[in-house]
Write an enzyme that holds these catalytic residues in place. Structure first.
Site, PDB file in Angstrom:
ATOM      1  N   GLY A 169     -39.577  15.857  48.048  1.00  0.00           N
ATOM      2  CA  GLY A 169     -39.863  14.587  47.379  1.00  0.00           C
ATOM      3  C   GLY A 169     -38.594  13.971  46.810  1.00  0.00           C
ATOM      4  O   GLY A 169     -38.274  12.798  47.055  1.00  0.00           O
TER       5      GLY A 169
ATOM      6  N   GLY B 111     -35.314  15.836  65.928  1.00  0.00           N
ATOM      7  CA  GLY B 111     -33.959  16.352  65.736  1.00  0.00           C
ATOM      8  C   GLY B 111     -32.950  15.519  66.514  1.00  0.00           C
ATOM      9  O   GLY B 111     -32.934  14.287  66.433  1.00  0.00           O
TER      10      GLY B 111
ATOM     11  N   ASP C 141     -24.342  19.902  59.546  1.00  0.00           N
ATOM     12  CA  ASP C 141     -25.402  20.564  58.787  1.00  0.00           C
ATOM     13  C   ASP C 141     -26.633  19.647  58.827  1.00  0.00           C
ATOM     14  O   ASP C 141     -26.603  18.554  58.266  1.00  0.00           O
ATOM     15  CB  ASP C 141     -24.910  20.770  57.341  1.00  0.00           C
ATOM     16  CG  ASP C 141     -25.955  21.435  56.444  1.00  0.00           C
ATOM     17  OD1 ASP C 141     -27.070  21.714  56.921  1.00  0.00           O
ATOM     18  OD2 ASP C 141     -25.642  21.661  55.260  1.00  0.00           O
TER      19      ASP C 141
ATOM     20  N   ASP D 170     -35.767  14.575  55.576  1.00  0.00           N
ATOM     21  CA  ASP D 170     -35.980  13.843  54.318  1.00  0.00           C
ATOM     22  C   ASP D 170     -35.135  12.574  54.275  1.00  0.00           C
ATOM     23  O   ASP D 170     -35.562  11.550  53.720  1.00  0.00           O
ATOM     24  CB  ASP D 170     -35.645  14.738  53.116  1.00  0.00           C
ATOM     25  CG  ASP D 170     -36.603  15.905  52.998  1.00  0.00           C
ATOM     26  OD1 ASP D 170     -37.745  15.784  53.469  1.00  0.00           O
ATOM     27  OD2 ASP D 170     -36.204  16.945  52.433  1.00  0.00           O
TER      28      ASP D 170
END
Ligand code: ATP
Length: 312
Positions: free
Chosen positions: A45, A227, A253, A259
């Protein structure tokens, strides 16, 4: 900023990431010496809220922290990121959510998550934020808090005509059917799509089939992130899966890329609402692709001024 100015409300989790890097993961009862330790701000979140805020959305976070040093630091992090903290509360009954992460030199990890205070966020907390929820342009929820609280937030937003993004993460095999009917955009990754549909989502074709099944459960649109391959979408207007590729970038990374994507999508839905969803997803791909080129989670999320102005 008053709560009435808020454009994006995120109801969700905060986790403090405690990351140790070591040559190998310890066995039960063993102690190994690591070579690096750092603390990061995480939780799905909060990550999504911070990404939306960095792009210029007026964000508010509805969440629960512990009355501890991690909670105090997280509160300050939200303030530093320009997130409204009127609905961030602290409890003495549980610790701030934490993820203890060990990463070995091969990049493999072992993680223990203690959701702690996140699970104490309740419907009373939503009531305190009801004005912001009902006057926002977009509400975003995930599953790192009590699912019934996420569902209630989605319904409150929907009842006020606020557009909703639901990110069913972490993956759950069983989902209350109302999550689908309460989602304008149901945005998941391949493994979540797989768990929710039972399909083996190994390629774009299977992701498309899974997306169509998810759509048939009652959401308005479905986006499956893929991805390095970008994402695909279907909607009630056009149920033919549309693949939206992402450009090739030197990935360092990918933690938290999902998110970053969801936070960017929330920004576009709130601030450029007339854009077709496909174009919003294409731009969100580009923003998430920037995030994978730097280490860390929130630390890798780009700000508006670091991005090409054509994106806005
Ligand atoms: P995480 O759990 O690490 O947050 P996720 O599995 O939820 O990630 P992904 O589908 O892996 O999410 O990635 C989300 C988005 O990030 C993709 O749709 C894409 O836009 C971008 N992305 C991820 N990996 C790459 C990559 N290697 N190169 C370019 N873009 C990427």
């Amino acid at each position: 900023m008053s709560s009435a100015d808020v454009t994006v409300v995120v109801v969700g989790s905060c986790m403090t990431d405690l990351v140790s890097q070591a040559p190998r993961l310890p066995k039960a009862g063993e102690t190994v010496h690591g070579h690096k330790f750092f603390i990061g701000f995480g939780g799905k979140g909060a990550n999504q809220c911070v990404q939306a805020s960095r792009l210029g959305a007026k964000t508010a976070m509805v969440c629960k922290l512990g009355q501890d040093v991690f909670g105090n630091n997280y509160l300050q992090n939200f303030k530093d990121q320009g997130v409204t903290t009127d609905f961030v509360s602290q409890t003495g009954e549980a610790a701030t959510g934490a993820a203890s992460i060990i990463v070995n030199d091969q990049g493999e990890n072992a993680i223990v998550i203690v959701a702690g205070a996140n699970l104490l966020l309740d419907v009373e907390d939503l009531k305190k934020a009801s004005l912001a929820i009902s006057t926002a342009r977009v509400l975003v929820c995930q599953l790192e808090i009590t699912p019934a609280v996420s569902l209630q937030a989605l319904k409150m937003a929907r009842n006020s005509g606020v557009r909703t993004i639901f990110n069913p993460a972490p993956a759950a095999a069983e989902l209350d059917p109302e999550f689908y009917s309460s989602s304008d955009v149901f945005c998941c990754n391949e493994s979540e799509a797989e768990l929710l549909t039972g399909f083996e989502v190994t390629d774009e074709e299977m992701a498309g089939k899974a997306a169509v099944v998810l759509l048939s459960r009652g959401c308005h649109s479905v986006i499956v992130t893929l991805g390095v391959k970008g994402c695909l979408m279907v909607s009630v207007q056009d149920a033919t899966p549309k693949h939206i590729p992402v450009g090739s970038v030197p990935a360092v990374d990918t933690t938290g890329a999902g998110d970053s994507f969801v936070g960017a999508l929330a920004f576009f839905m709130a601030h450029v609402p007339d854009l077709p969803l496909e174009e919003m997803a294409r731009r969100s791909n580009q923003i998430a692709a920037v995030s994978v080129q730097a280490a860390g989670t929130q630390t890798s999320y780009p700000s508006r001024d670091a991005l090409p102005h054509e994106l806005f």
